[in-house]
Write an enzyme that holds these catalytic residues in place. Structure first.
Site, mmCIF file in Angstrom:
data_model
loop_
_atom_site.group_PDB
_atom_site.id
_atom_site.type_symbol
_atom_site.label_atom_id
_atom_site.label_comp_id
_atom_site.label_asym_id
_atom_site.label_seq_id
_atom_site.Cartn_x
_atom_site.Cartn_y
_atom_site.Cartn_z
ATOM 1 N N SER A 1 0.829 -1.211 0.000
ATOM 2 C CA SER A 1 0.000 0.000 0.000
ATOM 3 C C SER A 1 0.862 1.259 0.000
ATOM 4 O O SER A 1 2.007 1.259 0.454
ATOM 5 C CB SER A 1 -0.904 0.033 1.226
ATOM 6 O OG SER A 1 -1.736 -1.101 1.269
HETATM 7 N N1 SAH Z 1 -1.193 -4.777 4.023
HETATM 8 C C1 SAH Z 1 -0.462 -5.029 2.781
HETATM 9 C C2 SAH Z 1 -1.253 -4.542 1.583
HETATM 10 C C3 SAH Z 1 -1.454 -5.664 0.664
HETATM 11 S S1 SAH Z 1 -2.612 -5.455 -0.645
HETATM 12 C C4 SAH Z 1 0.934 -4.445 2.841
HETATM 13 O O1 SAH Z 1 1.264 -3.761 3.795
HETATM 14 O O2 SAH Z 1 1.717 -4.694 1.922
HETATM 15 C C5 SAH Z 1 -3.953 -6.467 -0.081
HETATM 16 C C6 SAH Z 1 -3.655 -7.915 0.198
HETATM 17 O O3 SAH Z 1 -4.888 -8.510 0.608
HETATM 18 C C7 SAH Z 1 -3.166 -8.738 -0.996
HETATM 19 O O4 SAH Z 1 -1.962 -9.366 -0.681
HETATM 20 C C8 SAH Z 1 -4.304 -9.760 -1.212
HETATM 21 O O5 SAH Z 1 -3.847 -11.021 -1.655
HETATM 22 C C9 SAH Z 1 -4.904 -9.850 0.171
HETATM 23 N N2 SAH Z 1 -6.275 -10.333 0.248
HETATM 24 C C10 SAH Z 1 -7.333 -10.074 -0.595
HETATM 25 N N3 SAH Z 1 -8.441 -10.718 -0.184
HETATM 26 C C11 SAH Z 1 -8.103 -11.403 0.955
HETATM 27 C C12 SAH Z 1 -8.810 -12.278 1.839
HETATM 28 N N4 SAH Z 1 -10.090 -12.594 1.660
HETATM 29 N N5 SAH Z 1 -8.132 -12.778 2.891
HETATM 30 C C13 SAH Z 1 -6.821 -12.496 3.116
HETATM 31 N N6 SAH Z 1 -6.101 -11.695 2.303
HETATM 32 C C14 SAH Z 1 -6.729 -11.161 1.235
#
Ligand code: SAH
Length: 218
Positions: A67
């Site tokens: 993010s």
């Molecule tokens: N918090 C992360 C942002 C990642 S983007 C960071 O600091 O880098 C969002 C993430 O959510 C992705 O890796 C995606 O695979 C995950 N995601 C999407 N739907 C999800 C679900 N139902 N359960 C767990 N993770 C999920």
């Protein structure tokens, strides 16, 4: 490939980034401090080394992103975290957000649905130095009933609605910060669970997240 060297140049760029986030309206010093200490470039491929401290999202593989720093700071500030609180994070991704929370003294339980990203974090020595982070491979819509209830829940993917099971796993007086919407742009909400299960909803700015998908991906 990744490089784990935090040079003066990195530190200088990081200081500038944190100053710019503060100028954009983040006032919680503990959030800014935690982000000043964490080498964000460790959380992405070394190809991004020169631009890792720009205030934008970057690809981390599997069509996912780390993010934008402003977004991380914004969501973290809304959580109003206190030390030792139990926090559930949905969407581990690069583990940067989880590390910010751990750096602030939280006990973090983080779930990722993409097996490759989960495995990557298993071998990521730098985040393994945070004993306060527990990693799970699973579907965030289910939460973690075994470890519930949580003081705070942070969802870092765009949810079409407030996942009911996550609400159940939130303590009374607990807060959930979650971007809601199924289009390109979502609205940030903070849900506080009051006595008797009454929900207080506060609405904030627009953001753009990758979607929160159902089930696990192998
Ligand atoms: N918090 C992360 C942002 C990642 S983007 C960071 O600091 O880098 C969002 C993430 O959510 C992705 O890796 C995606 O695979 C995950 N995601 C999407 N739907 C999800 C679900 N139902 N359960 C767990 N993770 C999920």
């Amino acid at each position: 490939m990744r490089t784990y060297e935090d040079t003066y140049r990195h530190k200088g760029m990081r200081k500038q980034l944190i100053d710019s986030i503060a100028q954009k309206g983040i006032t919680d010093e503990r959030v800014l401090d935690a982000m000043l200490h964490l080498p964000r470039h460790y959380f992405m491929d070394s190809a991004f080394d020169k631009i890792a401290y720009e205030d934008r999202a970057f690809p981390i593989g599997e069509d996912q992103t780390i993010s934008q720093p402003y977004t991380v700071a914004y969501q973290t500030q809304l959580l109003e975290l206190k030390p030792f609180e139990k926090v559930l994070e949905i969407g581990t991704g690069s583990a940067y957000q989880a590390s910010v929370l751990a750096e602030m003294g939280a006990q973090v339980f983080t779930i990722e649905r993409q097996r490759k990203l989960f495995e990557q974090n298993k071998n990521f020595q730098y985040v393994r130095k945070f004993p306060g982070i527990k990693f799970f491979y699973g579907d965030g819509y289910e939460g973690l009933p075994t470890f519930a209830p949580f003081d705070k829940i942070i969802v870092t993917a765009a949810a079409p609605l407030i996942p009911p099971k996550l609400l159940e796993q939130l303590k009374t007086q607990g807060k959930m910060v979650i971007p809601i919407g199924d289009g390109k742009v979502q609205r940030m909400f903070r849900i506080t669970k009051k006595e008797g299960g009454i929900l207080q909803e506060e609405e904030f700015d627009n953001f753009s997240f990758v979607p929160m998908l159902e089930g696990r991906n192998n």
